[in-house]
Design a protein around this motif. Structure first.
Motif, PDB file in Angstrom:
ATOM      1  N   ASN A  89      -8.729  -6.068  -6.826  1.00  0.00           N
ATOM      2  CA  ASN A  89      -8.047  -5.579  -7.880  1.00  0.00           C
ATOM      3  C   ASN A  89      -6.820  -4.672  -7.448  1.00  0.00           C
ATOM      4  OD1 ASN A  89      -9.915  -6.023 -10.187  1.00  0.00           O
ATOM      5  ND2 ASN A  89     -11.086  -4.669  -8.938  1.00  0.00           N
ATOM      6  N   LEU A  90      -6.608  -4.607  -6.175  1.00  0.00           N
ATOM      7  CA  LEU A  90      -5.542  -3.701  -5.719  1.00  0.00           C
ATOM      8  C   LEU A  90      -4.578  -4.803  -5.047  1.00  0.00           C
ATOM      9  CD1 LEU A  90      -7.036  -0.603  -3.858  1.00  0.00           C
ATOM     10  CD2 LEU A  90      -6.341  -0.971  -6.473  1.00  0.00           C
ATOM     11  N   ALA A  91      -4.731  -5.912  -4.803  1.00  0.00           N
ATOM     12  CA  ALA A  91      -3.720  -6.800  -4.265  1.00  0.00           C
ATOM     13  C   ALA A  91      -3.827  -8.256  -4.469  1.00  0.00           C
ATOM     14  CB  ALA A  91      -3.847  -6.828  -2.605  1.00  0.00           C
ATOM     15  N   GLU A  92      -2.676  -8.961  -4.378  1.00  0.00           N
ATOM     16  CA  GLU A  92      -2.661 -10.310  -4.861  1.00  0.00           C
ATOM     17  C   GLU A  92      -3.286 -10.960  -3.576  1.00  0.00           C
ATOM     18  OE1 GLU A  92      -2.176 -11.257  -7.615  1.00  0.00           O
ATOM     19  OE2 GLU A  92      -1.103  -9.525  -8.674  1.00  0.00           O
ATOM     20  N   ARG A  93      -3.549 -12.450  -3.646  1.00  0.00           N
ATOM     21  CA  ARG A  93      -3.928 -13.176  -2.673  1.00  0.00           C
ATOM     22  C   ARG A  93      -2.681 -13.215  -1.728  1.00  0.00           C
ATOM     23  NH1 ARG A  93      -7.809 -16.755  -1.174  1.00  0.00           N
ATOM     24  NH2 ARG A  93      -9.153 -16.172  -3.258  1.00  0.00           N
ATOM     25  N   GLY A  94      -3.007 -13.161  -0.392  1.00  0.00           N
ATOM     26  CA  GLY A  94      -2.074 -13.149   0.503  1.00  0.00           C
ATOM     27  C   GLY A  94      -1.414 -11.909   0.964  1.00  0.00           C
ATOM     28  N   GLU A  95      -1.387 -10.788   0.071  1.00  0.00           N
ATOM     29  CA  GLU A  95      -1.072  -9.550   0.491  1.00  0.00           C
ATOM     30  C   GLU A  95      -1.903  -9.020   1.631  1.00  0.00           C
ATOM     31  OE1 GLU A  95       1.621  -8.639  -3.396  1.00  0.00           O
ATOM     32  OE2 GLU A  95      -0.464  -7.777  -3.441  1.00  0.00           O
ATOM     33  N   GLY A  96      -1.478  -7.583   1.851  1.00  0.00           N
ATOM     34  CA  GLY A  96      -2.061  -7.117   2.853  1.00  0.00           C
ATOM     35  C   GLY A  96      -2.754  -5.737   2.907  1.00  0.00           C
TER      36      GLY A  96
ATOM     37  N   ARG B  26      -0.555  -3.329   0.314  1.00  0.00           N
ATOM     38  CA  ARG B  26      -0.847  -2.744  -0.860  1.00  0.00           C
ATOM     39  C   ARG B  26      -1.703  -1.502  -0.488  1.00  0.00           C
ATOM     40  NH1 ARG B  26       2.182  -3.947  -5.125  1.00  0.00           N
ATOM     41  NH2 ARG B  26       2.539  -6.206  -5.340  1.00  0.00           N
ATOM     42  N   ALA B  27      -2.412  -1.203   0.580  1.00  0.00           N
ATOM     43  CA  ALA B  27      -3.351  -0.048   0.878  1.00  0.00           C
ATOM     44  C   ALA B  27      -3.486   0.146   2.262  1.00  0.00           C
ATOM     45  CB  ALA B  27      -4.597  -0.541   0.305  1.00  0.00           C
ATOM     46  N   VAL B  28      -3.857   1.188   2.442  1.00  0.00           N
ATOM     47  CA  VAL B  28      -4.219   1.830   3.904  1.00  0.00           C
ATOM     48  C   VAL B  28      -5.732   1.797   3.948  1.00  0.00           C
ATOM     49  CG1 VAL B  28      -4.202   3.501   5.490  1.00  0.00           C
ATOM     50  CG2 VAL B  28      -2.113   2.593   4.861  1.00  0.00           C
ATOM     51  N   LEU B  29      -6.395   1.307   4.840  1.00  0.00           N
ATOM     52  CA  LEU B  29      -7.875   1.461   5.084  1.00  0.00           C
ATOM     53  C   LEU B  29      -8.478   2.417   6.186  1.00  0.00           C
ATOM     54  CD1 LEU B  29     -11.041   0.718   4.203  1.00  0.00           C
ATOM     55  CD2 LEU B  29     -10.533  -1.492   5.292  1.00  0.00           C
ATOM     56  N   LEU B  30      -8.938   3.128   6.048  1.00  0.00           N
ATOM     57  CA  LEU B  30      -9.567   4.188   7.237  1.00  0.00           C
ATOM     58  C   LEU B  30     -11.231   4.058   7.247  1.00  0.00           C
ATOM     59  CD1 LEU B  30      -7.653   7.622   6.641  1.00  0.00           C
ATOM     60  CD2 LEU B  30      -7.119   5.625   8.279  1.00  0.00           C
ATOM     61  N   VAL B  31     -11.734   4.135   8.352  1.00  0.00           N
ATOM     62  CA  VAL B  31     -12.960   4.213   8.525  1.00  0.00           C
ATOM     63  C   VAL B  31     -13.531   5.773   9.203  1.00  0.00           C
ATOM     64  CG1 VAL B  31     -15.437   3.114   9.295  1.00  0.00           C
ATOM     65  CG2 VAL B  31     -13.009   1.780   9.205  1.00  0.00           C
TER      66      VAL B  31
ATOM     67  N   GLU C  71       4.278   8.339  -0.119  1.00  0.00           N
ATOM     68  CA  GLU C  71       5.738   7.904   0.280  1.00  0.00           C
ATOM     69  C   GLU C  71       5.833   6.498  -0.320  1.00  0.00           C
ATOM     70  OE1 GLU C  71       9.217   7.586   3.678  1.00  0.00           O
ATOM     71  OE2 GLU C  71       7.167   8.659   4.158  1.00  0.00           O
ATOM     72  N   HIS C  72       4.822   5.440   0.429  1.00  0.00           N
ATOM     73  CA  HIS C  72       4.886   3.995   0.167  1.00  0.00           C
ATOM     74  C   HIS C  72       4.188   3.476  -1.115  1.00  0.00           C
ATOM     75  CE1 HIS C  72       7.505   3.453   3.726  1.00  0.00           C
ATOM     76  NE2 HIS C  72       6.557   4.416   4.335  1.00  0.00           N
ATOM     77  N   LYS C  73       3.692   4.609  -1.676  1.00  0.00           N
ATOM     78  CA  LYS C  73       2.936   4.200  -3.109  1.00  0.00           C
ATOM     79  C   LYS C  73       2.012   3.226  -2.857  1.00  0.00           C
ATOM     80  CE  LYS C  73       5.218   6.670  -5.825  1.00  0.00           C
ATOM     81  NZ  LYS C  73       5.860   7.586  -4.845  1.00  0.00           N
ATOM     82  N   LEU C  74       1.250   3.273  -1.487  1.00  0.00           N
ATOM     83  CA  LEU C  74      -0.069   2.676  -1.185  1.00  0.00           C
ATOM     84  C   LEU C  74      -1.346   3.238  -1.530  1.00  0.00           C
ATOM     85  CD1 LEU C  74       1.168   2.044   2.673  1.00  0.00           C
ATOM     86  CD2 LEU C  74       1.727   0.232   0.391  1.00  0.00           C
ATOM     87  N   HIS C  75      -2.281   2.632  -1.872  1.00  0.00           N
ATOM     88  CA  HIS C  75      -3.619   3.035  -1.974  1.00  0.00           C
ATOM     89  C   HIS C  75      -4.278   3.608  -0.481  1.00  0.00           C
ATOM     90  CE1 HIS C  75      -4.042   1.985  -6.296  1.00  0.00           C
ATOM     91  NE2 HIS C  75      -3.496   0.952  -6.009  1.00  0.00           N
ATOM     92  N   LEU C  76      -4.916   4.533  -0.839  1.00  0.00           N
ATOM     93  CA  LEU C  76      -5.564   5.079   0.268  1.00  0.00           C
ATOM     94  C   LEU C  76      -7.166   4.808   0.383  1.00  0.00           C
ATOM     95  CD1 LEU C  76      -5.985   6.117   3.197  1.00  0.00           C
ATOM     96  CD2 LEU C  76      -5.179   8.583   2.334  1.00  0.00           C
TER      97      LEU C  76
END
Length: 425
Positions: free
Chosen positions: A115-122, A179-184, A208-213
């Motif tokens: 839902n947050l990214a298109e296929r091939g995006e990161g 599209r996003a940053v992922l933390l664990v 700043e970069h309009k990325l989902h967290l």
């Protein structure tokens, strides 16, 4: 003929050591069976959760229906919101309407990728990190995991944001939109928690970069006491006042039963997000990822019984602390390097690079060769799965009963230091 998606996924099955072997050890019925130090499961607490389910959970007509009746439909989201607000010490209480319930956090990760990214995006992560995110976000959604090359220590400092910037720029230069940053957090496989300052800097970077967290907090209650004064306490992303740091519609937190409640087989997970459009999109995909009503019945009973929850978490922390002490004392005794400062999760991140076979093949093949030697000795550690920047690092899961843990360590050391008194009978 398969679709291109199907063909890509089938190829994953052919990758060496992509999937771990099943543990078969039983001290009585199969004492020579395989001990897995790879599967992150809270094994010592499974009997406690099974006993509770057998004695306390009452199944109803709702438990075998497609969905809960109007009378009970809101109980699990309300109980989950209250529970997560407590253990995460959230800045403001989580609202039940902000909770999406699915069959597990893995499915929720797939749904977020879809839902947050298109296929091939990161989606951007630092490393080392839990290696199965490549599957969680890639198998259905086709989203790439893009790695920021942080050193292990650096990953928990605000300076890690510089490496995120570099990875973001490099990805976009090769045509991959992030599209996003992922933390664990608590971290898998390092077993540490992120300091507040670092969480704030990452939030600013995302805004700043309009990325989902996305903050994966499935180990939220597995934080235990250690004698290490450098150990950082757990701070949930939701414990911070994020106003002014990041648009709250960009913040999403994952939680589930698999780790905190020793019940990966129950398949119950939660997404917390204030983003209404995202929640609606997830609800459309939920047809494929809904939890069973049996799991909903069990999860509701557990979370509404906070006396049991408090007791269970206390016992979990005590047993994890004991397992951590046992493993790290043995590693210290044998001079095996590991990342110190751990105080959460089920694992110690250990450096086995000095023990990699030196036969001229690639580094990855050397890791595979060591993994095979360990399997031949009856113990398994997953090679290359945590995507360390440096070769030879393995995640050792210590959440076993004491006898199994000691036997597994004996087998491990029989391979690493065969001249010692560790040789298998």
């Amino acid at each position: 003929m398969l679709s291109s998606r199907g063909l890509d996924n089938v190829q994953q099955l052919g990758l060496p050591w992509r999937f771990s072997p099943t543990p078969t050890y039983d001290p009585e019925s199969n004492p020579t069976g395989l001990i897995s130090f790879a599967l992150a499961e809270n094994r010592p607490m499974r009997e406690e959760i099974v006993k509770y389910i057998n004695q306390k959970v009452e199944f109803t007509l709702d438990s075998v229906s497609y969905r809960s009746s109007a009378k009970t439909t809101g109980r699990l989201p309300a109980a989950a919101a209250a529970h997560m607000s407590r253990i995460m010490k959230t800045y403001t209480p989580i609202e039940p309407e902000h909770v999406i319930t699915a069959d597990c956090p893995t499915s929720l990760g797939s749904m977020l990728g879809y839902n947050l990214a298109e296929r091939g995006e990161g989606i951007l992560v630092n490393r080392p990190v839990y290696g199965r995110f490549e599957l969680d976000y890639g198998v259905e959604a086709g989203v790439q995991i893009v790695y920021a090359d942080t050193a292990t220590e650096e990953a928990f400092t605000p300076s890690a944001v510089d490496k995120y910037e570099q990875a973001l720029t490099a990805a976009e230069e090769r045509g991959v939109k992030i599209r996003a940053v992922l933390l664990v957090n608590p971290h898998n496989p390092v077993g540490r928690c992120y300091p507040e300052e670092t969480l704030r800097e990452i939030a600013r970077f995302c805004n700043e970069h309009k990325l989902h967290l996305i903050s994966d907090e499935v180990y939220a209650s597995t934080v235990f006491e250690t004698d290490d004064p450098t150990a950082v306490p757990f701070t949930s992303l939701l414990a911070l006042d994020l106003r002014g740091l990041i648009d709250l519609d960009l913040v999403h937190v994952l939680y589930g039963f698999s780790k905190d409640f020793a019940s990966g087989g129950l398949h119950l997970g939660f997404l917390i997000s204030q983003n209404e459009h995202l929640r609606q999109a997830c609800k459309m995909v939920m047809r494929l990822h809904s939890p069973s009503q049996v799991a909903v019945t069990i999860g509701t009973a557990i979370l509404e019984d906070q006396v049991f929850v408090s007791s269970f978490i206390k016992k979990t922390r005590e047993r994890l602390a004991a397992g951590y002490r046992l493993v790290t004392s043995k590693l210290d005794q044998e001079g095996i390097t590991y990342i110190k400062g751990g105080n959460a999760g089920f694992f110690v991140y250990i450096d086995l690079s000095p023990f990699l076979p030196d036969d001229g093949v690639s580094v990855r093949e050397r890791e595979f060769a060591l993994a095979q030697k360990l399997v031949d000795a009856g113990v398994f550690l997953h090679p290359g799965e945590e995507h360390s920047k440096d070769a030879g690092w393995f995640r050792l899961v210590f959440s076993h009963d004491e006898n199994t843990l000691e036997e597994g360590l004996r087998r491990l050391l029989s391979v690493l230091k065969p001249t010692g008194n560790y040789v298998l009978a």
